[in-house]
Every structure is written in C-alpha cells, then in structure tokens.
Design a protein around this motif. Structure first.
Motif, PDB file in Angstrom:
ATOM      1  N   ARG A   6      23.047 -13.291 -22.725  1.00  0.00           N
ATOM      2  CA  ARG A   6      23.980 -12.572 -21.868  1.00  0.00           C
ATOM      3  C   ARG A   6      23.983 -11.063 -22.109  1.00  0.00           C
ATOM      4  O   ARG A   6      24.611 -10.311 -21.361  1.00  0.00           O
ATOM      5  N   ARG A   7      23.314 -10.619 -23.178  1.00  0.00           N
ATOM      6  CA  ARG A   7      23.267  -9.180 -23.470  1.00  0.00           C
ATOM      7  C   ARG A   7      22.456  -8.454 -22.401  1.00  0.00           C
ATOM      8  O   ARG A   7      21.350  -8.856 -22.087  1.00  0.00           O
ATOM      9  N   VAL A   8      23.010  -7.394 -21.866  1.00  0.00           N
ATOM     10  CA  VAL A   8      22.295  -6.575 -20.884  1.00  0.00           C
ATOM     11  C   VAL A   8      21.527  -5.508 -21.648  1.00  0.00           C
ATOM     12  O   VAL A   8      22.117  -4.618 -22.266  1.00  0.00           O
ATOM     13  N   ILE A   9      20.208  -5.599 -21.632  1.00  0.00           N
ATOM     14  CA  ILE A   9      19.365  -4.673 -22.388  1.00  0.00           C
ATOM     15  C   ILE A   9      19.062  -3.421 -21.578  1.00  0.00           C
ATOM     16  O   ILE A   9      19.024  -2.314 -22.115  1.00  0.00           O
ATOM     17  N   VAL A  10      18.842  -3.584 -20.282  1.00  0.00           N
ATOM     18  CA  VAL A  10      18.545  -2.457 -19.389  1.00  0.00           C
ATOM     19  C   VAL A  10      19.631  -2.387 -18.325  1.00  0.00           C
ATOM     20  O   VAL A  10      19.992  -3.408 -17.732  1.00  0.00           O
ATOM     21  N   GLN A  11      20.150  -1.189 -18.073  1.00  0.00           N
ATOM     22  CA  GLN A  11      21.264  -1.044 -17.143  1.00  0.00           C
ATOM     23  C   GLN A  11      20.978   0.020 -16.080  1.00  0.00           C
ATOM     24  O   GLN A  11      20.620   1.161 -16.402  1.00  0.00           O
ATOM     25  N   ASP A  12      21.110  -0.394 -14.852  1.00  0.00           N
ATOM     26  CA  ASP A  12      21.146   0.525 -13.698  1.00  0.00           C
ATOM     27  C   ASP A  12      19.980   1.516 -13.662  1.00  0.00           C
ATOM     28  O   ASP A  12      20.172   2.732 -13.527  1.00  0.00           O
ATOM     29  N   VAL A  13      18.772   0.996 -13.756  1.00  0.00           N
ATOM     30  CA  VAL A  13      17.591   1.857 -13.672  1.00  0.00           C
ATOM     31  C   VAL A  13      17.163   1.954 -12.207  1.00  0.00           C
ATOM     32  O   VAL A  13      16.885   0.935 -11.566  1.00  0.00           O
TER      33      VAL A  13
ATOM     34  N   SER B  88       0.804  -1.226   0.000  1.00  0.00           N
ATOM     35  CA  SER B  88       0.000   0.000   0.000  1.00  0.00           C
ATOM     36  C   SER B  88       0.834   1.273   0.000  1.00  0.00           C
ATOM     37  O   SER B  88       0.266   2.371  -0.012  1.00  0.00           O
ATOM     38  N   LYS B  89       2.163   1.172  -0.032  1.00  0.00           N
ATOM     39  CA  LYS B  89       2.962   2.378   0.180  1.00  0.00           C
ATOM     40  C   LYS B  89       3.804   2.786  -1.027  1.00  0.00           C
ATOM     41  O   LYS B  89       3.642   3.883  -1.557  1.00  0.00           O
ATOM     42  N   SER B  90       4.730   1.910  -1.459  1.00  0.00           N
ATOM     43  CA  SER B  90       5.707   2.365  -2.444  1.00  0.00           C
ATOM     44  C   SER B  90       6.138   1.237  -3.379  1.00  0.00           C
ATOM     45  O   SER B  90       5.929   0.056  -3.102  1.00  0.00           O
ATOM     46  N   PHE B  91       6.776   1.670  -4.467  1.00  0.00           N
ATOM     47  CA  PHE B  91       7.357   0.738  -5.440  1.00  0.00           C
ATOM     48  C   PHE B  91       8.670   1.346  -5.897  1.00  0.00           C
ATOM     49  O   PHE B  91       8.739   2.539  -6.219  1.00  0.00           O
ATOM     50  N   GLU B  92       9.729   0.539  -5.904  1.00  0.00           N
ATOM     51  CA  GLU B  92      11.034   1.103  -6.268  1.00  0.00           C
ATOM     52  C   GLU B  92      11.891   0.101  -7.036  1.00  0.00           C
ATOM     53  O   GLU B  92      11.761  -1.119  -6.887  1.00  0.00           O
ATOM     54  N   SER B  93      12.749   0.665  -7.851  1.00  0.00           N
ATOM     55  CA  SER B  93      13.723  -0.101  -8.617  1.00  0.00           C
ATOM     56  C   SER B  93      15.105   0.365  -8.210  1.00  0.00           C
ATOM     57  O   SER B  93      15.390   1.569  -8.225  1.00  0.00           O
ATOM     58  N   GLU B  94      15.976  -0.580  -7.824  1.00  0.00           N
ATOM     59  CA  GLU B  94      17.314  -0.237  -7.339  1.00  0.00           C
ATOM     60  C   GLU B  94      18.367  -0.796  -8.282  1.00  0.00           C
ATOM     61  O   GLU B  94      18.658  -1.997  -8.280  1.00  0.00           O
ATOM     62  N   ALA B  95      18.931   0.062  -9.134  1.00  0.00           N
ATOM     63  CA  ALA B  95      20.031  -0.301 -10.047  1.00  0.00           C
ATOM     64  C   ALA B  95      19.716  -1.592 -10.813  1.00  0.00           C
ATOM     65  O   ALA B  95      20.551  -2.485 -10.915  1.00  0.00           O
ATOM     66  N   VAL B  96      18.519  -1.667 -11.376  1.00  0.00           N
ATOM     67  CA  VAL B  96      18.074  -2.895 -12.054  1.00  0.00           C
ATOM     68  C   VAL B  96      18.749  -3.017 -13.423  1.00  0.00           C
ATOM     69  O   VAL B  96      18.750  -2.080 -14.228  1.00  0.00           O
ATOM     70  N   CYS B  97      19.319  -4.180 -13.675  1.00  0.00           N
ATOM     71  CA  CYS B  97      19.880  -4.538 -14.979  1.00  0.00           C
ATOM     72  C   CYS B  97      19.141  -5.779 -15.480  1.00  0.00           C
ATOM     73  O   CYS B  97      18.932  -6.729 -14.716  1.00  0.00           O
ATOM     74  N   VAL B  98      18.780  -5.783 -16.753  1.00  0.00           N
ATOM     75  CA  VAL B  98      17.922  -6.840 -17.287  1.00  0.00           C
ATOM     76  C   VAL B  98      18.544  -7.436 -18.543  1.00  0.00           C
ATOM     77  O   VAL B  98      19.024  -6.702 -19.423  1.00  0.00           O
ATOM     78  N   SER B  99      18.523  -8.765 -18.611  1.00  0.00           N
ATOM     79  CA  SER B  99      18.895  -9.501 -19.816  1.00  0.00           C
ATOM     80  C   SER B  99      17.757 -10.451 -20.168  1.00  0.00           C
ATOM     81  O   SER B  99      17.124 -11.015 -19.270  1.00  0.00           O
ATOM     82  N   PRO B 100      17.482 -10.654 -21.458  1.00  0.00           N
ATOM     83  CA  PRO B 100      16.464 -11.638 -21.833  1.00  0.00           C
ATOM     84  C   PRO B 100      16.876 -13.026 -21.340  1.00  0.00           C
ATOM     85  O   PRO B 100      18.076 -13.324 -21.234  1.00  0.00           O
ATOM     86  N   PRO B 101      15.929 -13.895 -21.029  1.00  0.00           N
ATOM     87  CA  PRO B 101      16.255 -15.255 -20.564  1.00  0.00           C
ATOM     88  C   PRO B 101      17.157 -15.981 -21.562  1.00  0.00           C
ATOM     89  O   PRO B 101      16.892 -15.976 -22.772  1.00  0.00           O
ATOM     90  N   GLY B 102      18.230 -16.562 -21.052  1.00  0.00           N
ATOM     91  CA  GLY B 102      19.148 -17.313 -21.893  1.00  0.00           C
ATOM     92  C   GLY B 102      20.053 -16.456 -22.752  1.00  0.00           C
ATOM     93  O   GLY B 102      20.741 -16.971 -23.637  1.00  0.00           O
TER      94      GLY B 102
END
Length: 594
Positions: free
Chosen positions: A355-362, A339-353
């Motif tokens: 190794r390419r990092v598509i999203v960096q440090d959001v 009920s309070k908050s939502f946060e992203s901490e330095a999120v880095c994302v790669s598609p499953p399987g």
C-alpha cells in the motif's frame, strides 16, 4: 473487424459464478455423460459373479446339468469380457479428460505465473500453480474419480441385499453407514495436516530455488550451511505433516478393509443362519457376500484415494482463487503503430501487494525524437516509475499514454513490439544469443538481429564467441560476463526499432566503449523519431538526451532541457559539514555529481 486478446483489466474467460476450472471441465460434459453411462453398465455387470454363483449353487448343482453349467459359464465369460472393455474405456476417458484440462489451462496458468509477481506480492514457490494444475490433472486421470462414479450405486447393491433377505440388507446397510462415517472422519482429520504439508512444501521449494539461483553468493560468503539448516527445518516440518496425513489416511484405510472383510464374513454367517432356518438357499449365501463386498468397494476405494483427493481439492481452490485474481485475456481492437508522443499524467505507483506509494503525481510529456534522462538519489522511486511507464506495474492513480491512448487500451503483445526495456537487473533466458536479441520470435529476422546488435556495438563481441549468434548462453546468460549480458540486453531492447526505449541504469556494467555505444543508440532512437528514457547515476549515460527530470522522494523535483536543469542543480548551495566531520549532502547535488 478482427480482435486480439488482451490481459489488461477485465473479467476472466468463462466469467460468471463458475470458475475457469469448472468451465474447462464443462467442455468435457459429453465425456462425463458417457462415463456415467459406462459406470452404470459396469455396476450392473458387477452382478455377474454373484448371480453366476447363485445359479450354480441353486440350479446347476441340484440338477447336475452340465449343459446348464457350460451355458452359464459362457454367458459369464462374455459379460466379464464386456465389463473389461468398458472398464478400460472408462479409465482411458478419464486420462483424456485430465489431459484436456491440462491442455486447455496450461498456457493460462503459465501466463498467470509470469504475471503473478507483477500483480501481487508473491511469496513462496512461484511454480506452485503449475504443480496445482498437475495435481488436479493427475487425480482426474487416476482411480479416484472411478470410486466416486461408483458411489451412487451403493443403494442399488444394498437394495439387492434386501431382496435376498431383510437381515442381509440390514447387515449391508450397517456396513455402508460405518464406512461412510470413516470417510467423513478421514476428510476431517486429514484436511489440516494436508494443508500444512502443502505450506511447508512451498517454503522448502522456495528455499531450494533461492539457493540454486544464489549459489555463488552462498558459497563465497560461507552461507551454505545456514541456508541448508533453514531448508532442513522446513523439510522436517513437511515430512512430519506428510507423515500425519499418511498415518491418518492409512489408518482409516486399514479399518475400512477390515470392516469390509468383517461384513462379508458376517453376511456369510447370517446367510448360513438363514439357510439353517430354511429362509434362504445356499446360493444366496455366496451371492449376498459378493454383493455386500461390492457395495463397500467404492467407499473402500474412496478412502484409499482420499489423500490425493484432499490434495487435489486444495489445488483446485488455490487455482480458482489465483485465476480469479489475475483475469484472462479479453478481446480488444488493435491500435496503430505509435509515432507521436508519450506522456505521464499524475502517475502514482505502489509495488504489487504493497500500500506504500513510492512515486507520487509524476507528470510529463515527450514528443517523438526526444530523449529524457531521469536522475535522482537511490531509493527515490526511479525504477518503480520506469516499471509503471512501460506497463509492468499498473499505477494506483494516474495514466500513462502513448499517442494519446492509455496502456490498457493496447494489446500487450502488440504494445511490447513498440517498447524496448532494459531493466536494472538484467535477465536473459536460456537459448542462443540470436533468440534472446530477437525476443524469441518464432520467425527470427536475422537482418533485425544484426541491426540491433550493431546498434548496441555488440556485433564484434558476438562474432568472437565459439558459435557466434548461435552460442547457447545458458540459464540467465551464465556463460557471459555482466557487461556482455547488459550489452546483449541493450540489443534486445533496440530490436525491431521500438518507438519507446526505456533504459534503467544501462551503463552500470559498461566500459567507456560501451558508454559511447549507448550514446549512439540513444541518438539513433531520436533520429528515427522514437523516444528514449534513460535512468542513470553516471552523467555519461545522459550524453544523448535533451531533457532531464530530477526524481527524489518519489516526486518530480525538476524537469526541462538538460542544460537548464543541470545548471540549476550545479548552482545549488554546497553541502554543509556538521560536527564530527560528517557531510549532509543535498540529494539533487549528490545526483549531479554521481
């Protein structure tokens, strides 16, 4: 304190050196012990025919005693009847063991299939794990295990042949060794063709499923014949591999049958020779021939079922590896409603399987009652970020938190109640409109369904359909237009007033009326202190948000109040026209204009 299972990271159920398949079979250990005892009794009863013939030839015929013949016959019939009952019970127990395995693991395998594409880069036939489970279950329910249960009794029969006479025992031993060699060769020569057949079958099924799902595109652009050609090539390779497997298995099976008949004839010949030399009786000839044939029967049956055994063994290994790759649920304490908050901490994302990092440090934080619009050029990583924010993909680094708790601390089924997700590619399930909006809840709440439909401004549209909310939409909503599917999917995302509502390109198929409904829905989420995150290219989708984040090249380029960020984007220098009349467009400026 009650616990609820979770499928986040953790060791599989039945963890340890043994796989979940072994653990499932271990649960049937009492049945296997009973089967072993039944097989022991049955294999002893198999001697009934041989000893009956031995007594008839050596006692009844020389004595011409009719009462002895009647007594022996009645005893033999009774033993045969008892053997038939045990054989029937043994086959039924195997069927039930197979069913138990399928029943215990079917939901586990289903969950694995549904999560496979979220964990690895899955290719080929996505339903192969279910087929593998059916293959293992079918083998356990068939005659194959009976042959393997009888194999340990080979020394018993060979020993009885040695009791009759040394050379009769040698003949049976030679036959057994010959058939064992055939079994080893069958396994060696069928392993590779069987593996190739499975690979080609997966490719063939994958092409067929892709053709079915993309029938409109294939037909409209004249691609049917080309895809059919690819499917035909895979099918030919599959049939060739299947033929090689069947030829090898059938060839060795034919040799084993001939070898069995040769052995029985040889034992008759050896018995006759021994009778001539007065080293054995006439009854021994018949009894030894029957027992020798019985000694080879399990090997003969094993070779006949070897093709299914090899296929089941491959299915077993694939399932074991897959279940180890995707861990089962683990017990975890349920958390309170967010009920309070939502946060992203330095999120880095790669598609499953991948190794390419598509999203960096959001990194960002949103308080309840706010809405965040995410804008940026195509291919910048916005949809990948959305998948990580709702827990569809696990970040390779960083954390996502709701009310301070990371997503892996939440029970997935419970977390799902607090998240509304409208993906870029809308998918609906076969069923009624009410079922799809209610997320297929067993106890459908009609008031919540109506509230979500009205919030998405799709209520009037649904009422105009033939059966209203009970209209069956077909697979993936094939009976609805793209705009109708998107608005129903929006109602599904809003069902139950979730705390976080993630909308990825929610107005791609909406008309102006739909845009207004989208804005009202976003404002209603904020009004009840929820959080909305909207990914959009069209500015109309951002009317209800108060925060904007610009994502380009996988990174957060700017974030803040909507008016402030949009003003900065508009103040950027205009694009420069290079020679040739082409224009190099600044990514952020292009986004603001789209």
């Amino acid at each position: 304190m009650s616990t609820i299972p979770s499928d986040r990271s953790g060791s599989p159920r039945g963890s340890g050196s043994s796989s979940e398949l072994v653990a499932a079979l271990a649960a049937c250990r009492h049945a296997f012990i009973t089967l072993a005892i039944a097989s022991a009794i049955i294999n002893v009863l198999y001697l009934t025919g041989s000893f009956y013939m031995l007594e008839v030839y050596d006692r009844v015929i020389p004595s011409r005693s009719l009462p002895t013949l009647v007594g022996l016959s009645l005893l033999a019939i009774s033993l045969y009847a008892f053997q038939a009952v045990l054989d029937l019970l043994r086959s039924r127990m195997l069927v039930r063991i197979g069913r138990s395995l399928g029943q215990d693991l079917s939901i586990r395998v289903y969950n694995t299939i549904s999560r496979l594409s979220l964990t690895t880069r899955s290719g080929g036939d996505g339903l192969q794990p279910m087929r593998d489970l059916d293959q293992v279950r079918g083998f356990l329910s068939g005659p194959g295990p009976i042959a393997f249960l009888d194999l340990p009794w080979l020394p018993f029969y060979v020993g009885i042949c040695f009791i009759f006479h040394f050379w009769i025992g040698i003949a049976s031993l030679v036959g057994v060794l010959f058939l064992v060699t055939l079994t080893i060769l069958t396994d060696r020569f069928t392993k590779e063709p069987s593996r190739e057949a499975t690979g080609h079958a997966i490719k063939r099924n994958s092409l067929a499923e892709a053709s079915r799902r993309n029938a409109e595109v294939l037909h409209a652009m004249g691609m049917n014949s080309r895809i059919a050609s690819l499917w035909g090539e895979a099918n030919v390779k599959y049939l060739e591999a299947q033929q090689r497997t069947s030829d090898i298995s059938g060839g060795f099976g034919a040799i084993s049958k001939v070898a069995r008949m040769v052995l029985q004839s040889a034992m008759l010949g050896i018995g006759a020779y021994l009778v001539i030399r007065q080293e054995a009786t006439g009854g021994v000839i018949i009894a030894a021939s029957i027992i020798g044939g019985r000694a080879l029967a399990p090997i003969d049956a094993a070779i006949a079922n070897w093709k299914n055994f090899v296929a089941s063994r491959q299915s077993w290994h694939r399932l074991t590896s897959l279940l180890a790759l995707i861990p089962d649920f683990k017990s975890q304490m349920a958390l309170s409603k967010p009920s309070k908050s939502f946060e992203s901490e330095a999120v880095c994302v790669s598609p499953p399987g991948d190794r390419r990092v598509i999203v960096q440090d959001v990194t960002f934080r949103i308080e309840g009652g706010s809405a965040l619009g995410i804008v940026g050029p195509s291919g910048g990583g916005k949809s990948c970020l959305a998948r990580a924010l709702v827990g569809v993909w696990n970040p390779v680094r960083g954390t996502v938190r709701i009310d301070g708790a990371t997503l892996d601390q939440w029970v997935p089924e419970e977390l799902g109640k607090h998240i509304g997700y409208l993906p870029q590619d809308v998918e609906l399930l076969a069923g009624t409109i009410a079922q799809n909006i209610s997320r297929f809840e067993a106890a459908l709440d009609s008031e919540k369904v109506l509230a979500a439909a009205k919030l998405a401004s799709v209520h009037e549209l649904i009422l105009k359909l033939p059966n209203g909310y009970e209209t069956d939409i077909g697979e993936n909503g094939s009976s609805l237009s793209a705009g109708q599917r998107q608005r129903i999917a929006l109602a599904r995302a809003l069902y139950g007033d979730p705390f976080l509502v993630m909308l990825d390109e929610p107005n791609s198929n909406l008309d102006p009326e739909g845009d207004e409904a989208l804005t009202r829905a976003i404002l209603s989420v904020r009004a009840r202190n929820g959080i909305a995150i909207v990914i959009a290219h069209r500015p109309s989708a951002l009317a209800g948000v108060d925060q904007v984040m610009v994502v380009a090249q996988g990174r957060c380029q700017a974030i803040g109040p909507k008016e402030e960020v949009m003003a900065k984007m508009m103040r950027r220098p205009p694009p420069v026209a290079p020679p040739g009349g082409l224009r190099v467009v600044n990514e952020a400026a292009s986004t603001s204009q789209s």
